[in-house]
Motif scaffolding. Structure first.
Motif, PDB file in Angstrom:
ATOM      1  N   PRO A 219      41.076  32.876  42.447  1.00  0.00           N
ATOM      2  CA  PRO A 219      41.918  34.075  42.499  1.00  0.00           C
ATOM      3  C   PRO A 219      42.153  34.725  41.139  1.00  0.00           C
ATOM      4  N   ASP A 220      41.494  34.221  40.101  1.00  0.00           N
ATOM      5  CA  ASP A 220      41.759  34.715  38.744  1.00  0.00           C
ATOM      6  C   ASP A 220      40.727  35.732  38.263  1.00  0.00           C
ATOM      7  N   LYS A 221      39.794  36.103  39.109  1.00  0.00           N
ATOM      8  CA  LYS A 221      38.784  37.087  38.722  1.00  0.00           C
ATOM      9  C   LYS A 221      39.432  38.467  38.606  1.00  0.00           C
ATOM     10  N   PRO A 222      39.182  39.193  37.527  1.00  0.00           N
ATOM     11  CA  PRO A 222      39.789  40.523  37.382  1.00  0.00           C
ATOM     12  C   PRO A 222      39.234  41.502  38.418  1.00  0.00           C
ATOM     13  N   ALA A 223      40.131  42.254  39.038  1.00  0.00           N
ATOM     14  CA  ALA A 223      39.732  43.243  40.040  1.00  0.00           C
ATOM     15  C   ALA A 223      39.601  44.631  39.435  1.00  0.00           C
TER      16      ALA A 223
END
Length: 261
Positions: free
Chosen positions: A29-33
């Motif tokens: 869930p830490d991937k930049p959007a």
């Protein structure tokens, strides 16, 4: 991006560098959007680096050509932070073993003479010009950690401090010719390997500085007196595969040299 996620992503990046792991996209869930998320992670990652590498002394601007932006699937430049103990003088020796994969980018750097005001409007070249008091030939040390360019996540690249791993600078010139038409020539062991003009950097290096000032302003930060800005490469990145000496001559301004071992 929430602070906890940005911290986790920054810690993951630091661990990957320590393990000399191949560059990969950050994972949910830490991937930049968004690009803002990517700079949130970069800010946290740089904070983790500062203990070993010193305070912020400048910035790099990357993807300053239309061709590179198209290649990387983004329609604007990107920025990274330069730390004090990653600044080298001309003639420095760097070791490939200290990088996942070392790349050299041949650039025009400028020195900021006075703080650039933080404003709510986009900065222009004309606005930043009075705040520049030095120009020099420079080489950026980038570490792409063997990234797969056919499947490149630019947001993860930005989070990874836009791959900046240091800079090498000549002496700053206090007078200089028209930067749009300045020619820079790079050589490896005295053999020419490429060249480019100041206009290859967003039309003019000051446009790069103005873009950076606008980007920093959007995050409540401004360019400060004494900082160095790497405005972008005038030619394609070189990836040394063996010991060699490199030199970058910037017409009417100066020369910078770096030995790779």
């Amino acid at each position: 991006m929430d602070d906890l996620a940005a911290r986790r992503a920054a810690e993951a990046l630091l661990a990957e560098h320590k393990a000399n792991a191949t560059f990969r996209s950050l994972k949910p869930p830490d991937k930049p959007a968004t690009i803002s998320d990517a700079y949130d992670i970069q800010q946290r990652y740089v904070a983790l680096l500062q203990g070993a590498h010193g305070d912020t002394v400048g910035y790099k601007v990357g993807l300053t050509s239309a061709a590179m932006q198209k290649f990387c699937g983004i329609d604007h430049p990107i920025a990274g932070v330069v730390l004090a103990r990653r600044v080298h003088r001309s003639g420095a020796t760097v070791r490939r073993a200290d990088f996942g994969r070392l790349g050299l980018e041949f650039e025009i750097a400028v020195r900021i003479a006075s703080d650039v005001p933080v404003t709510g409007v986009p900065c222009t070249a004309e606005m930043v010009a009075p705040h520049i008091d030095g120009v020099c030939a420079a080489v950026e040390l980038v570490d792409d950690r063997g990234a797969d360019y056919s499947n490149l996540d630019v947001l993860s690249l930005v989070a990874d401090n836009s791959w900046n791993a240091g800079i090498v600078l000549s002496e700053f010139a206090t007078t200089w010719p028209d930067l749009e038409n300045v020619l820079g020539r790079a050589a490896k062991d005295h053999a020419a390997i490429g060249e480019g003009h100041g206009r290859d950097i967003l039309g003019h290096p000051y446009n790069s500085v103005a873009w950076l000032a606008t980007q920093l302003n959007s995050r409540g930060v401004g360019l400060k007196a004494g900082q160095t800005v790497m405005t972008g490469a005038v030619m394609k990145t070189v990836f040394p595969e063996a010991d060699a000496s490199y030199r970058f001559d910037l017409g009417g301004i100066g020369s910078v040299a770096v030995d790779v071992r």
